[in-house]
Design an enzyme around this catalytic site. Structure first.
Site, PDB file in Angstrom:
ATOM      1  N   GLU A 197       1.279  -1.580  -6.217  1.00  0.00           N
ATOM      2  CA  GLU A 197       0.972  -0.633  -5.138  1.00  0.00           C
ATOM      3  C   GLU A 197      -0.528  -0.343  -5.139  1.00  0.00           C
ATOM      4  O   GLU A 197      -1.137  -0.203  -6.205  1.00  0.00           O
ATOM      5  CB  GLU A 197       1.744   0.674  -5.326  1.00  0.00           C
ATOM      6  CG  GLU A 197       3.229   0.568  -5.019  1.00  0.00           C
ATOM      7  CD  GLU A 197       3.538   0.734  -3.541  1.00  0.00           C
ATOM      8  OE1 GLU A 197       2.579   0.866  -2.737  1.00  0.00           O
ATOM      9  OE2 GLU A 197       4.739   0.731  -3.187  1.00  0.00           O
ATOM     10  N   TYR A 205       0.855  -1.187   0.000  1.00  0.00           N
ATOM     11  CA  TYR A 205       0.000   0.000   0.000  1.00  0.00           C
ATOM     12  C   TYR A 205       0.891   1.236   0.000  1.00  0.00           C
ATOM     13  O   TYR A 205       2.076   1.186   0.344  1.00  0.00           O
ATOM     14  CB  TYR A 205      -1.003   0.016   1.149  1.00  0.00           C
ATOM     15  CG  TYR A 205      -0.486  -0.016   2.570  1.00  0.00           C
ATOM     16  CD1 TYR A 205       0.642   0.676   2.987  1.00  0.00           C
ATOM     17  CD2 TYR A 205      -1.172  -0.751   3.532  1.00  0.00           C
ATOM     18  CE1 TYR A 205       1.080   0.658   4.304  1.00  0.00           C
ATOM     19  CE2 TYR A 205      -0.747  -0.785   4.858  1.00  0.00           C
ATOM     20  CZ  TYR A 205       0.385  -0.068   5.231  1.00  0.00           C
ATOM     21  OH  TYR A 205       0.814  -0.095   6.533  1.00  0.00           O
TER      22      TYR A 205
END
Length: 340
Positions: A174, A111
């Protein structure tokens, strides 16, 4: 008289030399017959293999002719990169060789700890990157930032099982997410992912693992490959959902876990502080894949490794302490996914 002796001596010399030559020649007896190598039938080789495709001067080879069960693959998901040596011509008469596979062995999920606009800016303009970025805008777009054939800078110092420096062998995804904040007790409070994001991640991950034949043991969290440094994507990332609904990554079998639970309860309650038990738990974590050195102590590195293991496989409680359920889950996973 002298002339007669000269003639006799010359005759003896000629006979002697001739005899030696014949003996040397006749003494060579090869043990096995030597057969000449047969010339390669270029036409037959080309007939067995699909041709390289050319499009506007760019070459592609999109058909796999290797054995995928051995993780060999000759397909190219981009243009073929070839040398151009000055004064010489590189030809693909015998292209491709069967013995090759993909650089991409791992899929690593992260993240960003940033909102959408800042995530894009940092991942495209600073010394950190990922192959893909999944936004949180509720649309159907996934941003590609790096060519899959190139290394992105997403994993950093990392290890899993026998592999190190996983930037070299991985694809990074991501996901836009604010990460966590610590409460008054120091517990990390994580933020959830949207349903739209998870659908994107699942579809993207499925495509990647299928194309590169990435095994379940190599679909990992950033925290798995760097447990003392990283927490992402955290305990609210739905690993079980990806496993159940998309057949992505690892998960334990509940029935197998239950076979370990009774003995785990006994060991945790009676042996928890014994160095021998700590060593066994550390060894099991290392065997599963974590970069951990067993030393028989509940040190910081061990607690952090247990914590990230719980993020992934036991997210209801991620306090970094081995309880019976965590210990049973770890044993069930090691049984299901042994090191080959």
């Amino acid at each position: 008289m002298r002339k007669s002796l000269y003639i006799i001596g010359l005759s003896v010399l000629v006979f002697s030399c001739t005899s030696q030559k014949n003996i040397k020649k006749n003494s060579y007896r090869p043990k096995t017959a030597v057969s000449q190598a047969k010339p390669v039938n270029v036409a037959a080789v080309e007939k067995q293999k699909p041709h390289v495709i050319k499009d506007h001067g760019v070459e592609f080879f999109t058909t796999n002719i290797a054995d995928i069960t051995k993780n060999d693959n000759t397909a190219s998901y981009g243009s073929i990169v070839s040398a151009k040596p000055a004064g010489f011509k590189v030809v693909k008469t015998y292209f491709p060789a069967i013995a090759q596979n993909f650089r991409q062995k791992y899929l690593i999920l992260h993240y960003t700890v940033l909102p959408d606009d800042k995530s894009v800016e940092v991942l495209t303009k600073q010394n950190v990157s990922a192959h893909y970025l999944v936004n949180n805008l509720g649309d159907n777009e996934i941003y590609q930032l790096v060519d899959e054939n190139k290394r992105s800078y997403h994993a950093g110092v990392s290890a899993w099982r026998a592999d190190k420096n996983l930037n070299d062998t991985s694809i990074g995804i991501e996901i836009v997410n604010p990460g966590y904040k610590s409460d008054a007790t120091g517990k990390k409070i994580f933020q959830p992912f949207s349903d739209e994001q998870i659908k994107k991640v699942a579809a993207l991950a499925k495509d990647i693992v299928m194309r590169y034949n990435i095994p379940p043991t190599n679909v990992l969290a950033h925290s798995d490959i760097a447990p003392t440094r990283k927490q992402d994507p955290g305990p609210l990332f739905p690993w079980k959902k990806l496993y159940d609904e998309y057949q992505i990554g690892m998960w334990y079998d509940e029935a197998v876990k239950q076979t370990f639970i009774v003995n785990a309860e006994t060991e945790v309650s009676t042996k928890y502080n014994e160095p021998s038990f700590v060593f066994v738990v550390q060894t099991a974590l290392q065997k599963f894949g974590y970069d951990l050195f067993p030393n028989g102590k509940w040190d910081d590195a061990t607690k952090r490794t247990i914590e990230v293991f719980q993020y992934h496989f036991r997210p209801q409680n991620y306090d970094g302490v081995i309880d019976a359920e965590t210990w049973a889950i770890l044993q069930a996973l090691n049984q299901k996914y042994p090191v080959k």
